[in-house]
Design a protein around this motif. Structure first.
Motif, PDB file in Angstrom:
ATOM      1  N   ARG A 108       0.841  -1.206   0.000  1.00  0.00           N
ATOM      2  CA  ARG A 108       0.000   0.000   0.000  1.00  0.00           C
ATOM      3  C   ARG A 108       0.875   1.255   0.000  1.00  0.00           C
ATOM      4  NH1 ARG A 108      -2.055   0.444   5.177  1.00  0.00           N
ATOM      5  NH2 ARG A 108      -0.229   1.733   5.488  1.00  0.00           N
ATOM      6  N   ASP A 109       1.891   1.279   0.866  1.00  0.00           N
ATOM      7  CA  ASP A 109       2.775   2.445   0.935  1.00  0.00           C
ATOM      8  C   ASP A 109       3.623   2.586  -0.332  1.00  0.00           C
ATOM      9  OD1 ASP A 109       1.726   2.859   3.450  1.00  0.00           O
ATOM     10  OD2 ASP A 109       3.518   2.204   4.533  1.00  0.00           O
ATOM     11  N   GLY A 110       3.798   1.483  -1.072  1.00  0.00           N
ATOM     12  CA  GLY A 110       4.565   1.506  -2.309  1.00  0.00           C
ATOM     13  C   GLY A 110       3.758   1.935  -3.519  1.00  0.00           C
ATOM     14  N   GLY A 111       2.488   2.289  -3.318  1.00  0.00           N
ATOM     15  CA  GLY A 111       1.690   2.817  -4.416  1.00  0.00           C
ATOM     16  C   GLY A 111       0.741   1.831  -5.064  1.00  0.00           C
ATOM     17  N   PHE A 112       0.587   0.658  -4.475  1.00  0.00           N
ATOM     18  CA  PHE A 112      -0.318  -0.360  -5.014  1.00  0.00           C
ATOM     19  C   PHE A 112      -1.452  -0.598  -4.020  1.00  0.00           C
ATOM     20  CE2 PHE A 112       3.690  -1.150  -7.094  1.00  0.00           C
ATOM     21  CZ  PHE A 112       3.318  -1.413  -8.399  1.00  0.00           C
TER      22      PHE A 112
END
Length: 167
Positions: A132-136
């Motif tokens: 989630r924090d990685g943009g997914f």
């Protein structure tokens, strides 16, 4: 007659030692996340195809009755349409356990099955947060069948042993 039954039950309980398991600590040993999609700057329709590989490494620690189990996860995601890499997540998550009362012949399966079951909710949360924090969208791992992983490892070890015997 009730006394005899209770006596028999007590005898059976004395023969089987009670299993005691305590989780002493859990921690991230190593974590890597590569957002390949963002690095490439690609756009358009993305349909992720996620592959999860799990490897377990149990080992005895120098302190009596202490064991460490390391769960190594390699999670990759590719775009179904183009087969381009989207992300790669590698996580080594360790747990240290104090275990008593497990017979020696059952210790390896216990370490490969029960300990990872205790660790699973914690590394599942890490995977969800990192993706989630990685943009997914957060990747919520399905339950992992640690019994099947144990059986695969035993089969792999037996195949290696047979290869060495043939050589």
């Amino acid at each position: 007659m009730a006394e005899q039954e209770n006596g028999a039950e007590t005898g059976a309980q004395e023969q089987q030692p009670q299993v005691k398991m305590t989780t002493l600590t859990q921690f991230v040993r190593d974590l890597s996340f590569e957002n390949i999609l963002a690095q490439r700057g690609a756009g358009g329709e993305v349909q992720p195809d996620v592959t999860v590989n799990v490897h377990l490494e149990p080992k005895k620690r120098s302190v009596e009755h202490q064991y460490e189990v390391i769960a190594k996860l390699k999670i990759s995601s590719k775009n179904k349409g183009t087969d381009e890499d989207l992300f790669l997540l590698e996580l080594e998550y360790a747990g240290v356990f104090h275990i008593e009362g497990v017979p020696e012949d059952q210790l390896h399966p216990f370490l490969m099955i029960e300990c990872p079951r205790m660790m699973f909710p914690f590394f599942r949360r890490i995977v969800s947060d990192v993706t989630r924090d990685g943009g997914f969208p957060p990747l919520n791992l399905e339950n992992i069948d640690f019994v099947a992983i144990y059986r695969q490892e035993i089969a792999r070890l037996q195949a290696e042993k047979a290869k060495r015997a043939d050589a």
